[in-house]
Design a protein around this motif. Structure first.
Motif, mmCIF file in Angstrom:
data_model
loop_
_atom_site.group_PDB
_atom_site.id
_atom_site.type_symbol
_atom_site.label_atom_id
_atom_site.label_comp_id
_atom_site.label_asym_id
_atom_site.label_seq_id
_atom_site.Cartn_x
_atom_site.Cartn_y
_atom_site.Cartn_z
ATOM 1 N N GLU A 46 -28.555 26.477 -16.532
ATOM 2 C CA GLU A 46 -29.727 26.978 -15.794
ATOM 3 C C GLU A 46 -29.490 28.451 -15.445
ATOM 4 O O GLU A 46 -28.356 28.832 -15.115
ATOM 5 N N PHE A 52 -26.492 33.101 -9.680
ATOM 6 C CA PHE A 52 -27.471 32.172 -9.091
ATOM 7 C C PHE A 52 -28.113 32.882 -7.882
ATOM 8 O O PHE A 52 -27.745 32.673 -6.729
ATOM 9 N N LYS A 123 -38.974 24.056 -14.310
ATOM 10 C CA LYS A 123 -38.355 23.129 -13.343
ATOM 11 C C LYS A 123 -39.367 22.588 -12.329
ATOM 12 O O LYS A 123 -40.047 23.369 -11.644
ATOM 13 N N PRO A 127 -35.211 22.464 -5.351
ATOM 14 C CA PRO A 127 -34.542 22.128 -4.094
ATOM 15 C C PRO A 127 -34.574 23.307 -3.127
ATOM 16 O O PRO A 127 -35.017 24.399 -3.465
ATOM 17 N N HIS A 140 -30.377 28.496 0.028
ATOM 18 C CA HIS A 140 -30.743 27.971 -1.310
ATOM 19 C C HIS A 140 -32.260 28.109 -1.416
ATOM 20 O O HIS A 140 -33.013 27.184 -1.109
ATOM 21 N N GLU A 142 -34.724 28.433 -3.642
ATOM 22 C CA GLU A 142 -35.551 28.212 -4.847
ATOM 23 C C GLU A 142 -37.029 28.059 -4.497
ATOM 24 O O GLU A 142 -37.897 28.485 -5.249
ATOM 25 N N CYS A 168 -31.285 21.146 -13.635
ATOM 26 C CA CYS A 168 -30.461 20.969 -12.435
ATOM 27 C C CYS A 168 -30.942 19.869 -11.502
ATOM 28 O O CYS A 168 -30.703 18.702 -11.738
ATOM 29 N N ASN A 169 -31.615 20.204 -10.405
ATOM 30 C CA ASN A 169 -31.977 19.197 -9.410
ATOM 31 C C ASN A 169 -32.831 18.081 -10.007
ATOM 32 O O ASN A 169 -32.781 16.935 -9.528
ATOM 33 N N ARG A 171 -32.177 16.402 -12.412
ATOM 34 C CA ARG A 171 -31.316 15.325 -12.914
ATOM 35 C C ARG A 171 -31.033 14.260 -11.871
ATOM 36 O O ARG A 171 -30.517 13.190 -12.193
ATOM 37 N N ARG A 172 -31.335 14.557 -10.611
ATOM 38 C CA ARG A 172 -31.068 13.584 -9.535
ATOM 39 C C ARG A 172 -32.232 12.611 -9.357
ATOM 40 O O ARG A 172 -32.149 11.709 -8.535
ATOM 41 N N ASN A 193 -26.699 24.695 -11.670
ATOM 42 C CA ASN A 193 -25.873 25.533 -10.779
ATOM 43 C C ASN A 193 -25.795 24.732 -9.488
ATOM 44 O O ASN A 193 -26.755 24.715 -8.705
ATOM 45 N N THR A 194 -24.688 24.049 -9.261
ATOM 46 C CA THR A 194 -24.585 23.196 -8.079
ATOM 47 C C THR A 194 -23.484 23.713 -7.162
ATOM 48 O O THR A 194 -22.308 23.707 -7.534
ATOM 49 N N PRO A 195 -23.873 24.166 -5.960
ATOM 50 C CA PRO A 195 -22.845 24.626 -5.010
ATOM 51 C C PRO A 195 -21.810 23.526 -4.762
ATOM 52 O O PRO A 195 -22.146 22.337 -4.697
ATOM 53 N N ARG A 209 -19.709 16.029 -4.712
ATOM 54 C CA ARG A 209 -20.753 16.680 -5.510
ATOM 55 C C ARG A 209 -20.638 16.286 -6.983
ATOM 56 O O ARG A 209 -21.626 16.025 -7.649
HETATM 57 N N1 CDT Z 1 -29.883 24.664 -8.918
HETATM 58 C C1 CDT Z 1 -30.078 23.489 -8.299
HETATM 59 O O1 CDT Z 1 -31.111 22.854 -8.459
HETATM 60 N N2 CDT Z 1 -29.112 23.070 -7.449
HETATM 61 C C2 CDT Z 1 -29.230 21.894 -6.680
HETATM 62 C C3 CDT Z 1 -28.571 22.075 -5.379
HETATM 63 C C4 CDT Z 1 -29.071 21.117 -4.404
HETATM 64 S S1 CDT Z 1 -28.696 21.534 -2.786
HETATM 65 C C5 CDT Z 1 -29.999 22.515 -2.278
HETATM 66 C C6 CDT Z 1 -28.671 20.640 -7.355
HETATM 67 O O2 CDT Z 1 -29.362 19.619 -7.320
HETATM 68 O O3 CDT Z 1 -27.563 20.656 -7.868
#
Ligand code: CDT
Length: 309
Positions: A46, A52, A123, A127, A140, A142, A168-169, A171-172, A193-195, A209
């Motif tokens: 991403e 990021f 996207k 998030p 964050h 976005e 990214c997000n 996928r959850r 890009n996941t912190p 994570r």
């Molecule tokens: N880039 C991205 O979508 N990152 C999110 C961070 C979630 S916490 C605000 C993720 O789902 O990995």
């Protein structure tokens, strides 16, 4: 067998000060490795061309817009697309899109091995938050810098199969995979890009994570009998760590390749799309087993509503 030799091209950190030219040079090195490994498909992260940037609070729109691409390929990114075409490799790459109408999206595209852009995804599950949040350890933003995607979750025929994208997000969310699954998807490509730490709960660190990341990707793959290729931008960007954990997951939900560093790193696997068939024709034969008469809440209601006590 319908094998797609697929390279997941994880990228290490990109600092604010790094130029797009520097980043594209790194991406071309990875692409050359993918070619040497026989790949016809390369998946990048991403927002692959920049740091990021949604972690930084900005009020000046001109400052924000410098992180966006007004054309893909553009002057600085064109060498990547040229090399992919020369190698006969299709690309999935994420970037910040600024449209001619001034709209902002977190976008990814798919090219054919011949170099045409055949698919675009914007996207959908953004998030984070839109205003500066003093309660968080870091921002964050976005929801400040992007609009939610307006293209749905399409699929495309390429690489001899049915290909889909998310970012990214996304996928959850099981809805992401199921909408793609209902179109027969055989490979879902995604960058992230996941912190490494939850900005709202410091006890949730990289182990948790990575656990949630694998759980989401493996479940999405298994429940829809599809390959999933998930590619990180990893490592420490200007003091802010991102997890690695790039994955190639098979249609049984098993990890067949996983990154071991937080640097630029290639994973490669010959993904046989025919492995999707068994799951799609048995336990997850949607036509025989889904009970849509009970799923109405999924599209009629957004938030959870518990009954009165
Ligand atoms: N880039 C991205 O979508 N990152 C999110 C961070 C979630 S916490 C605000 C993720 O789902 O990995």
């Amino acid at each position: 067998m319908r094998e797609v030799v697929t390279a997941a091209l994880q990228m290490g950190p990109i600092q604010k000060a790094d130029s797009r030219k520097d980043v594209v040079e790194r991406m071309i090195v990875l692409l050359d490795q993918a070619k040497a490994a026989g790949a016809t498909l390369a998946v990048f992260p991403e927002l692959a061309f920049t740091t990021f940037f949604p972690r930084w609070y900005m009020e000046d729109q001109a400052e924000v817009d410098q992180w966006f691409e007004t054309a893909i390929p553009g002057n600085e990114t064109a060498p990547l697309f040229k090399r992919a075409r020369e190698h006969g490799i299709g690309l999935n790459v994420g970037y910040a899109e600024l449209t001619p109408e001034g709209r902002h999206f977190n976008t990814s595209i798919l090219t054919s091995p011949q170099g045409e852009i055949i698919g675009k995804y914007r996207k959908i599950h953004l998030p984070g938050h839109a205003e500066y949040d003093t309660e968080r350890a870091f921002q964050h933003l976005e929801k400040r810098y992007f609009e939610p995607g307006d293209l749905g979750f399409p699929v495309w025929r390429s690489q001899g199969g049915v290909m889909g994208m998310c970012i990214c997000n996304d996928r959850r969310w099981p809805e992401t995979y199921r909408v793609l699954g209902l179109q027969g998807v055989e490979m879902v490509m995604l960058g992230f890009n996941t912190p490494s730490v939850n900005s709202q709960m410091s006890s949730e660190g990289p182990e948790d994570r990575l656990f949630h990341h694998r759980l989401s990707v493996q479940a999405g793959a298994y429940q829809n009998a599809t390959w999933v290729v998930a590619v990180a931008k990893a490592g420490v960007e200007d003091g802010h760590p991102l997890i690695g954990g790039s994955l190639i997951v098979d249609p049984n939900g098993k990890i067949v390749a996983e990154s071991t560093t937080e640097e630029d790193e290639m994973l490669v696997h010959a993904c046989d799309l025919d492995l999707c068939t068994f799951g799609k024709e048995t336990i997850f034969d949607f036509k025989r087993h889904r009970r849509i008469e009970h799923y109405g809440l999924i599209t009629s209601q957004t938030g959870a509503v518990a009954p009165n006590e």
